[in-house]
Design a protein around this motif. Sequence first.
Motif, mmCIF file in Angstrom:
data_model
loop_
_atom_site.group_PDB
_atom_site.id
_atom_site.type_symbol
_atom_site.label_atom_id
_atom_site.label_comp_id
_atom_site.label_asym_id
_atom_site.label_seq_id
_atom_site.Cartn_x
_atom_site.Cartn_y
_atom_site.Cartn_z
ATOM 1 N N ALA A 96 0.832 -1.209 0.000
ATOM 2 C CA ALA A 96 0.000 0.000 0.000
ATOM 3 C C ALA A 96 0.866 1.258 0.000
ATOM 4 O O ALA A 96 0.553 2.248 -0.678
ATOM 5 N N THR A 97 1.977 1.214 0.734
ATOM 6 C CA THR A 97 2.889 2.364 0.778
ATOM 7 C C THR A 97 3.538 2.593 -0.579
ATOM 8 O O THR A 97 3.673 3.739 -1.040
ATOM 9 N N LEU A 98 3.939 1.519 -1.242
ATOM 10 C CA LEU A 98 4.555 1.644 -2.564
ATOM 11 C C LEU A 98 3.539 2.126 -3.603
ATOM 12 O O LEU A 98 3.886 2.907 -4.499
ATOM 13 N N GLU A 99 2.323 1.679 -3.492
ATOM 14 C CA GLU A 99 1.272 2.145 -4.397
ATOM 15 C C GLU A 99 1.052 3.653 -4.226
ATOM 16 O O GLU A 99 0.910 4.392 -5.199
ATOM 17 N N HIS A 100 1.056 4.094 -2.982
ATOM 18 C CA HIS A 100 0.938 5.531 -2.697
ATOM 19 C C HIS A 100 2.115 6.285 -3.326
ATOM 20 O O HIS A 100 1.929 7.345 -3.937
ATOM 21 N N ALA A 101 3.318 5.738 -3.179
ATOM 22 C CA ALA A 101 4.506 6.393 -3.732
ATOM 23 C C ALA A 101 4.412 6.517 -5.242
ATOM 24 O O ALA A 101 4.768 7.559 -5.811
ATOM 25 N N GLN A 102 3.939 5.472 -5.908
ATOM 26 C CA GLN A 102 3.925 5.493 -7.370
ATOM 27 C C GLN A 102 2.855 6.405 -7.939
ATOM 28 O O GLN A 102 3.119 7.145 -8.899
ATOM 29 N N TYR A 103 1.683 6.372 -7.373
ATOM 30 C CA TYR A 103 0.571 7.041 -8.043
ATOM 31 C C TYR A 103 0.233 8.416 -7.494
ATOM 32 O O TYR A 103 -0.581 9.134 -8.082
ATOM 33 N N MET A 104 0.881 8.828 -6.406
ATOM 34 C CA MET A 104 0.616 10.193 -5.937
ATOM 35 C C MET A 104 1.271 11.285 -6.817
ATOM 36 O O MET A 104 0.590 12.262 -7.126
ATOM 37 N N PRO A 105 2.545 11.199 -7.224
ATOM 38 C CA PRO A 105 3.653 10.372 -6.749
ATOM 39 C C PRO A 105 4.233 10.955 -5.457
ATOM 40 O O PRO A 105 4.019 12.130 -5.151
ATOM 41 N N GLU A 106 4.992 10.106 -4.734
ATOM 42 C CA GLU A 106 5.498 10.512 -3.437
ATOM 43 C C GLU A 106 6.864 9.901 -3.182
ATOM 44 O O GLU A 106 7.286 8.973 -3.871
ATOM 45 N N PHE A 107 7.553 10.456 -2.197
ATOM 46 C CA PHE A 107 8.852 9.957 -1.756
ATOM 47 C C PHE A 107 8.596 9.229 -0.441
ATOM 48 O O PHE A 107 8.189 9.848 0.534
ATOM 49 N N VAL A 108 8.805 7.888 -0.403
ATOM 50 C CA VAL A 108 8.501 7.121 0.802
ATOM 51 C C VAL A 108 9.742 6.376 1.298
ATOM 52 O O VAL A 108 10.643 6.059 0.519
ATOM 53 N N VAL A 109 9.747 6.128 2.588
ATOM 54 C CA VAL A 109 10.841 5.403 3.224
ATOM 55 C C VAL A 109 10.247 4.245 4.022
ATOM 56 O O VAL A 109 9.374 4.457 4.875
ATOM 57 N N ILE A 110 10.703 3.023 3.722
ATOM 58 C CA ILE A 110 10.229 1.821 4.406
ATOM 59 C C ILE A 110 11.415 1.151 5.073
ATOM 60 O O ILE A 110 12.389 0.796 4.411
ATOM 61 N N THR A 111 11.356 1.015 6.388
ATOM 62 C CA THR A 111 12.460 0.414 7.125
ATOM 63 C C THR A 111 11.959 -0.757 7.956
ATOM 64 O O THR A 111 10.783 -0.835 8.313
ATOM 65 N N GLY A 112 12.875 -1.663 8.254
ATOM 66 C CA GLY A 112 12.497 -2.807 9.070
ATOM 67 C C GLY A 112 13.674 -3.721 9.322
ATOM 68 O O GLY A 112 14.705 -3.646 8.646
#
Length: 324
Positions: A96-112
Amino acid sequence: MSDQIVDADEMDALRQHIRTKMAERSLAMTDVARQTGIPYGTFSSWMGNTYRGRQNPIAEQARHWLAGLEAADRTRALAPKAPGFLQTPTAGAILATLEHAQYMPEFVVITGAPGVGKTSSARAYAQRNTNVWLITAEPTMSTPRAVLEELAEAIGVPARGLSTQQLSRSLTKRMAASQGLILVDEAQHLTSQTLDQLRMFYDLADIGIGLMGNEAVHARLEGGARAAQFAQLFSRVGMRLSRPRALKGDAEALLDAWNVPGKEERAMLLAIAKRPGALRNLTKVLRMAHLLAGADGAQAVAEPHIRMAWERLSAGAPLMAEAA
């Protein structure tokens, strides 16, 4: 077959055996040469029976390769088939986060933490969506040029003969108005310069950027936000997702996929999922436990199989079941 092949018919039979395996596995001559460790020119001329050097050393390497294929087949036949990509709670959040990044478009950071499913989720997203360019950062990528070349290969943009600036402009032109997403796994290896290069693509091409990695990625950006060189980058991060450990629901989904019904067995495996390596180690233990169960003639994995699998994979570290 003897150690030394002296009969021409024996040598021809060996070559035919190799051709049969090549056809079965759709292998090219270059593939087999690489796997045997024989130089391509030597191997191809030996296969064509035009090689003028010593035949037996080549034949011996080829026979070792055939023996290796048989051993690999035996091992794979015994190994249980792991379930494919599972949309665990964490995987769903990442997608869902990657989908938001692609279609907004947006800069997202996912850590774990390692083993929570970041890489498998990134690959699944890239397979399901168009114009998603997935690259994996490495410690050797210390300059923007290295990242640009990796990205150029993923997109299919020629890089040879172009300066770094020309390559950057060529990539920007290709990605502009594409509604694409640059997805970087192991992003903790990126330098400040390479991060800034990604920011330029975000600004100029109007595409999404996804950075995935360990907690160092987020900590670095948070700390760097107070420094001038990170201010522009930090201000563009529109969404953050952190998974410092695997969720219980993630492990439960994996156990369901492996058909582990027993309460005691599940409790023990859930305890493994809480350790470093999380779902990755859990999958390794499940695979090994199934092999051990099969060797015992058991129909299902039991507690002793899990303990033995864990001991083999963890050098005897103690294992306590998770409390219900």
